[in-house]
Design an enzyme around this catalytic site. Structure first.
Site, short mmCIF file in Angstrom:
data_model
loop_
_atom_site.label_atom_id
_atom_site.label_comp_id
_atom_site.label_asym_id
_atom_site.label_seq_id
_atom_site.Cartn_x
_atom_site.Cartn_y
_atom_site.Cartn_z
N HIS A 121 -1.01 -1.22 -4.12
CA HIS A 121 -2.33 -0.93 -3.57
C HIS A 121 -2.46 0.58 -3.34
CE1 HIS A 121 -5.88 -2.29 -1.21
NE2 HIS A 121 -5.57 -1.34 -0.35
N MET A 165 -12.25 3.87 -0.72
CA MET A 165 -12.94 4.04 0.56
C MET A 165 -13.64 5.39 0.50
SD MET A 165 -9.92 2.49 2.93
CE MET A 165 -8.74 2.75 1.61
N ASP A 210 -6.49 -7.03 3.70
CA ASP A 210 -5.95 -5.67 3.77
C ASP A 210 -6.02 -5.13 5.20
OD1 ASP A 210 -5.10 -3.09 3.25
OD2 ASP A 210 -6.99 -2.47 2.31
N ASP A 229 -4.75 3.39 -1.75
CA ASP A 229 -5.81 3.60 -0.77
C ASP A 229 -6.43 5.00 -0.94
OD1 ASP A 229 -6.10 1.23 0.86
OD2 ASP A 229 -4.06 1.61 1.56
N MET A 234 -11.32 -6.95 4.92
CA MET A 234 -10.63 -5.88 5.66
C MET A 234 -10.28 -6.42 7.04
SD MET A 234 -10.30 -3.19 3.79
CE MET A 234 -9.48 -2.29 5.11
N MET A 274 -9.18 7.63 0.08
CA MET A 274 -10.09 7.95 1.20
C MET A 274 -10.59 9.38 1.04
SD MET A 274 -7.98 6.31 4.39
CE MET A 274 -6.95 4.85 4.21
N HIS A 334 -8.21 0.81 -4.12
CA HIS A 334 -9.18 0.52 -3.05
C HIS A 334 -9.93 1.81 -2.74
CE1 HIS A 334 -9.64 -0.72 1.50
NE2 HIS A 334 -10.79 -0.62 0.89
N SER A 369 0.85 -1.19 0.00
CA SER A 369 0.00 0.00 0.00
C SER A 369 0.88 1.24 0.00
CB SER A 369 -0.90 0.02 1.23
OG SER A 369 -1.43 1.33 1.39
C1 DX5 Z 1 -6.70 0.83 5.65
C2 DX5 Z 1 -6.12 0.64 4.26
C3 DX5 Z 1 -4.97 -0.32 4.25
C4 DX5 Z 1 -3.78 0.13 5.03
C5 DX5 Z 1 -2.65 -0.85 4.96
O1 DX5 Z 1 -7.79 1.66 5.58
O2 DX5 Z 1 -7.10 0.16 3.38
O3 DX5 Z 1 -4.60 -0.62 2.91
O4 DX5 Z 1 -3.34 1.38 4.65
O5 DX5 Z 1 -1.63 -0.39 5.79
P1 DX5 Z 1 -0.99 -1.28 6.95
O6 DX5 Z 1 -0.38 -2.48 6.26
O7 DX5 Z 1 0.02 -0.40 7.56
O8 DX5 Z 1 -2.08 -1.70 7.88
ZN ZN Z 2 -6.55 -0.68 1.36
#
Ligand code: DX5
Ligand code: ZN
Length: 231
Positions: free
Chosen positions: A33, A71, A178, A35, A140, A37, A69, A8
């Site tokens: 990956h 979110m 994840d 992320d 998750m 948000m 991903h 990620s």
């Molecule tokens: C959480 C994310 C994950 C996260 C992974 O909301 O979707 O992908 O950033 O990071 P680590 O491996 O540090 O938990």
């Molecule tokens: Zn993620």
């Protein structure tokens, strides 16, 4: 096939994103990956399609897949933007979609592999009717929103239960996990049935090459077992 490692980039150094992401790919990561948000679906704000676009030279050079991903609330509004930016997989949250089947079908119609995921406290039954339309189903293992959290107990049971559901319907969708994945719990997650492992802080904090190599080392027995089964 060995489990796929999907670092990620949320935990990468954004001032040197291509360098850091490139190091992870060179060390054995086949996916990256991303992320996304929005400050609504989750309390944190991270990145958007511009980052997916910025990774295109690395994607073209190495063939790495960009695993996005989302979110975010109203993911349907942003699918085209993430497709046009150059995503390979787009995963949406079942909780964020008024009509999850329509959303994953829309992703596929745009030429990208669809994924579905769910929060840790959402029952797996929420994926009924959706799983048959996806290429990736993701568990998750933390509450979404932040990197660096602890792997939730019970996640491996959810991985195993989801793998059973996929197998029962004859699906060959990849099962991704994840959140909080580290070298010490990666083998158990893979053994439970995870075929794609996301890791952020465990890859990008410290020496990226040796962190990624450590994951590959830990997961090697799973790869051997799979190859033995296949032969
Ligand atoms: C959480 C994310 C994950 C996260 C992974 O909301 O979707 O992908 O950033 O990071 P680590 O491996 O540090 O938990
Ligand atoms: Zn993620």
């Amino acid at each position: 096939m060995p489990p796929i490692l999907s670092p990620s980039i949320l935990s990468a150094d954004f001032a040197h994103l291509e360098r850091d992401a490139g190091e992870a790919v060179k060390a054995g990561a086949h996916w990256l990956h991303v992320d996304v948000m929005d400050g609504h679906f989750v309390p944190n704000i991270t990145m958007g399609p511009v980052i997916v676009r910025a990774l295109q030279p690395l994607r073209r050079r190495t063939g790495v897949w960009l695993d996005v991903h989302l979110m975010i609330a109203y993911p349907d509004r942003y699918l085209s933007a993430f497709v046009e930016a150059g995503s390979d997989v787009i995963t949406v949250h079942v909780e964020a979609c008024p009509d999850p089947v329509a959303t994953v079908k829309a992703i596929r119609a745009l030429g990208v592999r669809p994924g579905i995921t769910l929060n840790p406290d959402t029952p797996l039954a929420a994926l009924d009717g959706v799983l048959e339309h996806v290429d990736v189903a993701m568990v998750m293992s933390v509450h979404p929103g932040f990197a660096g959290q602890v792997y939730l107990p019970g996640s491996n049971d959810r991985i195993a239960a989801l793998r059973c559901r996929l197998d029962a319907m004859g699906s060959d969708a990849l099962l991704q996990v994840d959140g909080g994945v580290k070298p010490h719990n990666a083998l158990a997650a893979a053994t439970a049935g995870a075929s794609v492992l996301v890791a952020g802080s465990a890859i990008f904090k410290g020496d990226i090459a040796s962190n990624a190599a450590r994951f590959c080392e830990v997961l090697a027995p799973v790869a051997q077992q799979d190859r033995a089964t296949a032969s």
